[in-house]
Motif scaffolding. Structure first.
Motif, PDB file in Angstrom:
ATOM      1  N   LYS A 121     -31.555 -24.630  14.890  1.00  0.00           N
ATOM      2  CA  LYS A 121     -31.577 -23.633  15.929  1.00  0.00           C
ATOM      3  C   LYS A 121     -30.464 -24.065  17.158  1.00  0.00           C
ATOM      4  O   LYS A 121     -30.031 -23.070  17.788  1.00  0.00           O
ATOM      5  N   ILE A 122     -30.225 -25.156  17.105  1.00  0.00           N
ATOM      6  CA  ILE A 122     -29.522 -25.895  18.299  1.00  0.00           C
ATOM      7  C   ILE A 122     -28.000 -25.695  17.725  1.00  0.00           C
ATOM      8  O   ILE A 122     -27.518 -26.232  17.022  1.00  0.00           O
ATOM      9  N   LYS A 123     -27.185 -24.926  18.551  1.00  0.00           N
ATOM     10  CA  LYS A 123     -25.827 -24.795  18.352  1.00  0.00           C
ATOM     11  C   LYS A 123     -24.806 -25.852  19.311  1.00  0.00           C
ATOM     12  O   LYS A 123     -25.315 -26.377  20.178  1.00  0.00           O
ATOM     13  N   VAL A 124     -23.748 -26.272  18.900  1.00  0.00           N
ATOM     14  CA  VAL A 124     -22.875 -27.157  19.797  1.00  0.00           C
ATOM     15  C   VAL A 124     -22.782 -26.459  21.103  1.00  0.00           C
ATOM     16  O   VAL A 124     -22.900 -27.220  22.082  1.00  0.00           O
ATOM     17  N   LYS A 125     -22.700 -25.420  21.160  1.00  0.00           N
ATOM     18  CA  LYS A 125     -22.533 -24.891  22.607  1.00  0.00           C
ATOM     19  C   LYS A 125     -23.668 -25.036  23.475  1.00  0.00           C
ATOM     20  O   LYS A 125     -23.564 -24.919  24.688  1.00  0.00           O
ATOM     21  N   HIS A 126     -24.955 -25.104  22.905  1.00  0.00           N
ATOM     22  CA  HIS A 126     -25.950 -25.331  23.861  1.00  0.00           C
ATOM     23  C   HIS A 126     -25.928 -26.649  24.361  1.00  0.00           C
ATOM     24  O   HIS A 126     -26.489 -26.994  25.144  1.00  0.00           O
ATOM     25  N   LEU A 127     -25.301 -27.644  23.655  1.00  0.00           N
ATOM     26  CA  LEU A 127     -25.239 -29.154  24.063  1.00  0.00           C
ATOM     27  C   LEU A 127     -24.359 -29.158  25.351  1.00  0.00           C
ATOM     28  O   LEU A 127     -24.701 -29.802  26.438  1.00  0.00           O
ATOM     29  N   LEU A 128     -23.358 -28.258  25.444  1.00  0.00           N
ATOM     30  CA  LEU A 128     -22.360 -28.170  26.576  1.00  0.00           C
ATOM     31  C   LEU A 128     -22.964 -27.410  27.921  1.00  0.00           C
ATOM     32  O   LEU A 128     -22.636 -27.782  29.062  1.00  0.00           O
TER      33      LEU A 128
END
Length: 317
Positions: A121-128
Motif C-alpha cells: 500500500k505504501i508508495k515511494v511518494k508517500h515516504l517523501l
C-alpha cells in the motif's frame, strides 16, 4: 550545548535576517552583536554564515568543538545538521527517478522483501510527504539498520491508510535509504558522496563519521558531557556551514535534480513539512527554503530567500 532560551534567540536572529535586505552595514553589526551576546549567555556555540548575491556578508565561529573546551570551532568544523539530513535521502530518490531506475508510484514492497501486506500500500511518494502511515522508530531498541528492518517486518499494522494523513517520522527516512541502496546497488553513504556531495564540491561533508574523524564537533550538555557519535543507523550527515551553502545553491540551480523534481519534493500534505522542509513557490519560481534540524545537543537552521539572493545558515551545538 542547548538552553531553553535558544529558540527565542533563533526567532530574534530570524526576524532580523528575514526582514533585512542587507543594504546597510548596520544589519551585520546587529547580527554580530546578537551572536556574541548569545554566546556569552551560553545560547550559541557554533558557526554562522550569511550570503547576499553570492557575496559573503557575515561569517563567524563561536565556542569549542566539545566539552573539553580545548579546541575552538572554526569554519572547517563539521556539525550534525539533524533533520536537514532528510533532504539528502529525498534528493537521492529523485536522482534515481530521473534516471529511470524507479517510479514514485512503486510500492515499497518491490524493494524491501518480506514486508507484511501493508508494504504494497505504501508508495515511494508517500515516504517523501510523511504520509506512509509508518510509526516512528523504536529508539529504545534500535542499534542498527538491521534492527529497523526487523521492526518493519514485524509491524502488524500502520498508523493510518497511506496517503490519508501526515506523521513526521524517521522510519520514512530509513525506508528511503534502503530503497536507494537496493536500486543503486551501492551503500547509501557511498551513494550520497559519489552522486550528491562530490558533483557539487561538498568536499568536507561526511556521513556517519567516527569519534576519530577530524574536524568533527561533538554536541555537549550544559553539564559538559559530550554526546555520543550517532552511529546506530546510516545517513547521519555532518557538514560545514559552507558545505550547507553549496547544497542549498545546488538545489536552487537544479544541478542535482531538475525543476519538476524540486517541485515534487516541495509538495506538502495539508501544509505540513515537505521533504525539503518548508518551501514556497510563486509563479512557478522557487522563492524560499526553510529547514531546521535537531539531534541531541545539535541544532541547525537553513533559511534562504532566493528572490532576494539571501542565504543564511546557523549550525550550533
Amino acid at each position: 550545548m542547548r538552553t531553553n532560551s535558544f529558540k527565542t534567540f533563533i526567532i530574534s536572529f530570524a526576524l532580523i535576517v528575514f526582514n533585512s535586505g542587507f543594504a546597510h552595514i548596520q544589519n551585520t553589526i546587529l547580527i554580530d552583536s546578537l551572536l556574541h551576546n548569545a554566546y556569552s549567555l551560553g545560547n550559541f556555540n557554533g558557526n554562522a554564515l550569511i550570503v547576499k548575491n553570492n557575496e559573503i556578508i557575515y561569517s563567524a565561529s563561536f565556542g569549542y568543538t566539545d566539552a573539553s573546551k580545548e579546541k575552538e570551532i572554526s569554519l572547517a568544523t563539521r556539525f550534525n545538521i539533524g533533520s536537514i539530513y532528510k533532504e539528502f535521502s529525498a534528493v537521492a530518490l529523485m536522482v534515481l527517478v530521473e534516471g529511470g531506475k524507479l517510479n514514485l508510484d512503486d510500492s515499497i514492497s518491490k524493494f524491501i522483501l518480506s514486508l507484511p501486506s501493508w508494504g504494497k500500500k505504501i508508495k515511494v511518494k508517500h515516504l517523501l510527504q510523511y504520509t506512509s502511515g509508518l510509526p516512528n522508530l523504536k529508539w529504545g531498541t534500535i542499534k542498527s539498520d538491521l534492527d529497523i528492518l526487523n521492526d518493519l517486518k514485524n509491524l502488524n499494522s500502520l498508523k493510518f491508510e497511506p496517503g490519508t494523513d501526515y506523521f513526521y517520522n524517521n522510519n520514512d527516512i530509513s525506508v528511503r535509504q534502503f530503497i536507494v541502496e537496493k536500486v543503486s546497488g551501492t551503500p547509501f553513504n557511498v551513494f550520497v558522496k559519489e552522486r550528491l556531495f562530490d558533483p557539487i564540491g561538498m568536499k568536507t561533508a561526511i556521513a556517519n563519521p567516527t569519534i576519530d574523524t577530524k574536524n568533527i564537533a561533538l554536541g555537549y550538555s550544559n553539564s559538559l558531557v559530550n554526546d555520543k557519535i550517532e552511529d546506530r543507523f546510516t545517513g547521519v550527515i555532518y557538514v560545514t556551514a559552507h558545505d550547507l551553502l553549496k547544497w542549498d545553491q545546488s538545489l536552487k540551480n537544479y544541478r542535482l535534480i531538475d525543476k519538476e523534481s524540486i517541485k515534487i519534493l516541495g509538495q506538502s500534505f495539508n501544509g505540513n513539512q515537505s521533504a525539503l522542509g518548508s518551501v514556497e513557490f510563486k509563479d512557478e519560481k522557487w522563492e524560499t527554503h526553510l529547514h531546521n534540524g535537531e539531534s541531541r545537543n545539535f541544532e541547525a537552521l537553513l533559511y534562504s530567500n532566493y528572490s532576494k539572493g539571501l542565504y543564511n545558515y546557523l549550525i550550533r551545538e
